[in-house]
Design an enzyme around this catalytic site. Structure first.
Site, short mmCIF file in Angstrom:
data_model
loop_
_atom_site.label_atom_id
_atom_site.label_comp_id
_atom_site.label_asym_id
_atom_site.label_seq_id
_atom_site.Cartn_x
_atom_site.Cartn_y
_atom_site.Cartn_z
N ASP A 1 -19.75 3.29 1.01
CA ASP A 1 -19.08 4.41 0.74
C ASP A 1 -20.15 5.48 1.07
OD1 ASP A 1 -17.92 6.66 -0.13
OD2 ASP A 1 -16.34 5.47 -1.40
N GLU B 1 4.17 2.02 12.47
CA GLU B 1 4.89 1.49 11.37
C GLU B 1 6.51 2.15 11.66
OE1 GLU B 1 3.46 1.91 7.41
OE2 GLU B 1 1.54 0.98 8.04
N ARG C 1 -5.02 1.91 5.50
CA ARG C 1 -4.31 2.33 6.61
C ARG C 1 -4.34 1.73 7.79
NH1 ARG C 1 -1.47 3.95 3.69
NH2 ARG C 1 -0.55 6.06 3.28
N ASP D 1 -1.56 -5.23 5.57
CA ASP D 1 -0.45 -4.65 4.96
C ASP D 1 0.05 -3.40 5.62
OD1 ASP D 1 1.54 -4.31 2.78
OD2 ASP D 1 0.22 -2.65 2.08
N CYS E 1 -5.57 -3.02 3.21
CA CYS E 1 -4.28 -2.37 2.42
C CYS E 1 -4.63 -1.06 2.26
CB CYS E 1 -4.34 -3.18 1.03
SG CYS E 1 -3.53 -4.78 1.01
N ILE F 1 -8.97 2.67 -5.59
CA ILE F 1 -8.43 1.28 -5.44
C ILE F 1 -9.50 0.76 -5.23
CG2 ILE F 1 -7.06 -0.09 -3.84
CD1 ILE F 1 -5.36 2.54 -3.15
N HIS G 1 3.83 -3.12 4.74
CA HIS G 1 3.33 -1.67 3.81
C HIS G 1 3.89 -1.81 2.42
CE1 HIS G 1 1.87 2.56 4.44
NE2 HIS G 1 1.61 2.04 3.14
N LEU G 2 3.42 -2.95 1.76
CA LEU G 2 4.01 -3.20 0.30
C LEU G 2 3.04 -2.90 -0.64
CD1 LEU G 2 5.63 -6.83 0.96
CD2 LEU G 2 6.75 -4.51 0.73
N GLY G 3 1.86 -2.23 -0.39
CA GLY G 3 0.68 -2.25 -1.32
C GLY G 3 1.26 -1.38 -2.68
N ALA G 4 2.06 -0.31 -2.35
CA ALA G 4 2.53 0.67 -3.53
C ALA G 4 3.79 0.03 -3.98
CB ALA G 4 2.66 2.16 -2.79
N1 LIG Z 1 -1.10 -0.03 1.54
C1 LIG Z 1 -0.58 1.00 0.62
O1 LIG Z 1 0.75 0.83 0.26
C2 LIG Z 1 -1.33 1.73 -0.05
C3 LIG Z 1 -2.58 2.23 0.47
N2 LIG Z 1 -3.41 3.47 -0.01
C4 LIG Z 1 -4.47 3.80 0.92
O2 LIG Z 1 -5.68 3.41 0.47
C5 LIG Z 1 -6.79 4.12 0.66
C6 LIG Z 1 -7.62 4.43 -0.59
O3 LIG Z 1 -6.85 4.95 -1.44
P1 LIG Z 1 -7.62 5.72 -2.92
O4 LIG Z 1 -8.66 4.43 -3.43
O5 LIG Z 1 -6.51 6.06 -3.83
O6 LIG Z 1 -8.52 6.79 -2.47
P2 LIG Z 1 -9.70 7.31 -2.91
O7 LIG Z 1 -9.99 8.66 -2.35
O8 LIG Z 1 -9.82 7.27 -4.33
O9 LIG Z 1 -10.84 6.58 -2.12
C7 LIG Z 1 -11.09 6.49 -0.87
C8 LIG Z 1 -12.74 6.29 -0.61
O10 LIG Z 1 -13.19 6.21 0.59
C9 LIG Z 1 -14.24 6.86 0.76
N3 LIG Z 1 -14.49 7.06 2.15
C10 LIG Z 1 -13.92 8.13 3.08
N4 LIG Z 1 -14.69 8.17 4.05
C11 LIG Z 1 -15.30 6.96 4.27
C12 LIG Z 1 -16.09 6.38 5.31
N5 LIG Z 1 -16.14 6.86 6.58
N6 LIG Z 1 -16.66 5.30 4.98
C13 LIG Z 1 -16.69 4.74 3.82
N7 LIG Z 1 -15.90 5.15 2.81
C14 LIG Z 1 -15.36 6.44 2.83
C15 LIG Z 1 -14.33 8.00 -0.27
O11 LIG Z 1 -15.80 8.40 -0.43
C16 LIG Z 1 -13.51 7.57 -1.32
O12 LIG Z 1 -14.47 6.95 -2.39
C17 LIG Z 1 -6.13 5.24 1.42
O13 LIG Z 1 -6.23 5.15 2.79
C18 LIG Z 1 -4.59 5.21 0.92
O14 LIG Z 1 -3.94 5.94 1.95
C19 LIG Z 1 -3.04 3.87 -1.11
C20 LIG Z 1 -2.11 3.36 -1.91
C21 LIG Z 1 -1.05 2.44 -1.52
O1 LIG Z 2 0.28 5.76 -1.08
C1 LIG Z 2 -0.19 5.32 0.04
O2 LIG Z 2 -0.96 5.84 0.61
C2 LIG Z 2 0.61 4.34 0.65
O3 LIG Z 2 0.43 4.03 1.64
C3 LIG Z 2 1.93 4.00 -0.01
O4 LIG Z 2 3.21 3.93 1.05
P1 LIG Z 2 4.49 3.98 0.51
O5 LIG Z 2 4.90 5.21 -0.29
O6 LIG Z 2 4.74 2.63 0.02
O7 LIG Z 2 5.27 4.07 1.91
#
Ligand SMILES: NC(=O)C1=CN([C@@H]2O[C@H](COP(=O)(O)OP(=O)(O)OC[C@H]3O[C@@H](n4cnc5c(N)ncnc54)[C@H](O)[C@@H]3O)[C@@H](O)[C@H]2O)C=CC1
Ligand SMILES: O=C(O)C(=O)COP(=O)(O)O
Length: 526
Positions: A169, A259, A230, A254, A228, A150, A278-281
């Site tokens: 990172d 929650e 956690r 978000d 967006c 992301i 929590h609308l990100g996805a």
């Molecule tokens: N708001 C929502 O609806 C959504 C939220 N998310 C959340 O977004 C976040 C990122 O997702 P992705 O990019 O898919 O994951 P990803 O695994 O591709 O990227 C996460 C990055 O965080 C880095 N990381 C780990 N520990 C760290 C630290 N202590 N300091 C700095 N960087 C660190 C990792 O090296 C990695 O590059 C996750 O928490 C996921 O749950 C994901 C999808 C939807």
């Molecule tokens: O994929 C994630 O990590 C999300 O936070 C998305 O959450 P949701 O599936 O919309 O409840």
């Protein structure tokens, strides 16, 4: 027929895929006690972020084989508890990447132009053009914390909008960051220099309250922060205080510590604090992607096939798996065989990967050998998910070595174990790519395919001994399917490997051991 419980809203396309192989029950918003009550009936559970899959639920799910998270974050699943129980946890690592990145960008622009409040204002009958004078993101510095999937997409789009990019990172290389147009820096510098900060990292014990009063104090008074990722990565109380007192210019959130968000000072923090539930996805496209991705994995696992995005089983990407599959079978067979030769209480397992397999991803092969090793004791309770943990909990020491220079076969494995019957070792190779051959037992060369029932003896190589074993088995009505002797020198020690059609009757082993020249005998069931 298998049963799948879907406990959060999932796109219909996912339900349709699951319905090909299972009875699917969609029951959303269940209270935990109700989930605990009904979960024993189900083979699979499909969730989003709304269901907390606690240890209690996992333990109640006695039939559960797989938990599928239609999204990325699995912080709402007690993954260690699932692993211990041998339950596979899968997710959709990429299905909602774009949705979450675009929501982040929307939040950043909304914060800059007060869109939510301006919208509210005009709808309540006003025409206020003074309160909502915003700022531009062009030429501003965006600090990205977590440059994964992301974070990388946010970087690409933000760069196109003319932003300067910083990233923090610890697990990403400088080259990767540069490729995305980001300068990789320490978090302190990012906090101090960024005009916008956006979080895209998982919530872990290390990242909980990564953004707290102290870090907020380092930010510019004109800075704005977006979360967006956690809830809980930002300390919510400290954030409200920082926005209300003008220590920072604004925040868009978000995701929340708890929650759904209950009573919270976040709700009344004014126009500089934007909230979404929590609308990100939550885009049509992302929901179709994640539903297909996870439903297909659940379907496959229920059909006995591997999953492509398992969270708690390492190194099993489909392309890796396809190549390794025959070696996994070989490792499991040899692990099972050597465990029975070594007897109970195995203390150590040595596995040597030889020839072409030495350059493969070895972790799945070691896990397969451990699964085989433990399968005699644990039966179907051990699987690829929990084999390593089960071995660790039993104090089994695992040593892995590789030797690519061995060329006897294209690839071979030597598996040795030390247990209550001493140390034993077996070697196996693949014939024609996928046919297993046992090629060595305790250093004696043989060439036999594994068989469900087998008898191994260690004996002195002397005339008559094979005949005696043959007639003894005959007198017990045991039919021999094949027999082979392996020896190193004539009239020295030798091993005999017999494949038999039926299990050996009780008492026959004691009779075999009485035959002159027989030193040891082992029955094996594979
Ligand atoms: N708001 C929502 O609806 C959504 C939220 N998310 C959340 O977004 C976040 C990122 O997702 P992705 O990019 O898919 O994951 P990803 O695994 O591709 O990227 C996460 C990055 O965080 C880095 N990381 C780990 N520990 C760290 C630290 N202590 N300091 C700095 N960087 C660190 C990792 O090296 C990695 O590059 C996750 O928490 C996921 O749950 C994901 C999808 C939807
Ligand atoms: O994929 C994630 O990590 C999300 O936070 C998305 O959450 P949701 O599936 O919309 O409840």
């Amino acid at each position: 027929m298998s049963k799948v419980l879907v406990s959060d809203p999932i796109d219909q396309v996912g339900i349709d895929i699951l319905s090909q192989v299972a009875q699917v029950d969609v029951k959303t918003g269940l209270p935990p006690e109700e989930l605990i009550r009904i979960i024993p009936e189900y083979d699979a559970l499909m969730i989003r972020s709304g269901t907390r899959v606690t240890q209690e639920i996992i333990e109640a799910g006695t039939q559960l084989k797989i938990i599928g998270r239609a999204g990325v974050g699995v912080d709402n699943v007690d993954v260690p508890a699932a692993t211990r129980r041998g339950i596979l946890v899968v997710n959709s690592p990429e299905g909602n990447t774009i949705a979450a990145a675009e929501h982040t960008l929307a939040m950043m622009l909304s914060l800059s132009r007060y869109i939510p409040d301006a919208n509210q204002s005009i709808k309540s009958g006003q025409w206020d053009r003074k309160t909502y004078v915003g700022v531009e993101v062009y030429k501003k510095t965006l600090g990205i914390v977590g440059l994964g999937k992301i974070g990388a997409h946010v970087a690409t789009v933000a760069r196109a909008m003319g932003m300067k990019l910083l990233a923090y990172d610890p697990f990403v290389s400088t080259e990767r960051a540069e490729q995305l147009g980001c300068r990789l820096v320490e978090i302190d510098l990012l906090l101090r220099e960024a005009d916008y900060i956006t979080l895209h990292l998982p919530k872990t014990p290390e990242t909980t309250h990564l953004i707290n009063a102290e870090s907020l104090a380092k930010m510019k008074p004109t800075a704005r922060i977006v979360n967006c990722a956690r809830g809980g990565i930002i300390d919510e109380d400290a954030l409200v205080e920082a926005v209300k007192t003008g220590k920072i210019a604004g925040a868009a959130i978000d995701v929340f510590e708890a929650e759904p968000l209950g009573e919270s000072s976040l709700r009344s923090a004014g126009k500089d604090l934007i909230l979404t539930p929590h609308l990100g996805a939550s885009t049509e496209e992302a929901q179709v992607n994640v539903a297909i991705d996870v439903a297909e994995q659940i379907r496959d696992v229920l059909l006995g096939l591997p999953a492509r995005s398992a969270v708690n089983i390492p190194g099993l990407r489909p392309e890796v798996l396809e190549k390794l599959r025959p070696y996994l079978q070989l490792a499991e067979t040899l692990g099972n065989l050597v465990a029975q030769l070594a007897g109970g209480r195995v203390e150590s397992l040595n596995i040597r990967l030889q020839g072409e397999v030495a350059s493969s991803d070895t972790q799945p092969i070691v896990i397969a050998a451990l699964k085989g090793l433990l399968s005699h004791a644990l039966q179907e309770r051990v699987n690829y998910v929990n084999a390593s943990i089960e071995a660790k909990e039993r104090g089994i020491r695992v040593v892995e070595t590789r030797d690519a220079s061995v060329k006897d076969y294209t690839g071979s494995l030597v598996v040795s174990a030390k247990g209550s019957l001493g140390e034993h070792s077996v070697t196996g190779a693949l014939l024609g790519g996928d046919e297993i051959r046992i090629t060595n037992v305790d250093e004696f060369p043989v060439n036999v395919p594994p068989n469900r029932y087998m008898l191994f003896t260690l004996h002195r190589d002397m005339p008559g001994i094979i005949g005696k074993i043959g007639s003894l088995l005959g007198s017990f009505n045991v039919n021999i399917a094949s027999m082979q002797v392996g020896r190193k020198i004539v009239r020295g020690d030798a091993v005999m490997v017999l494949s038999i059609d039926d299990p050996l009757p009780d008492g026959i082993l004691a009779e075999i051991l009485k035959v002159p020249g027989i030193r040891d005998a082992y029955t094996v069931t594979l």
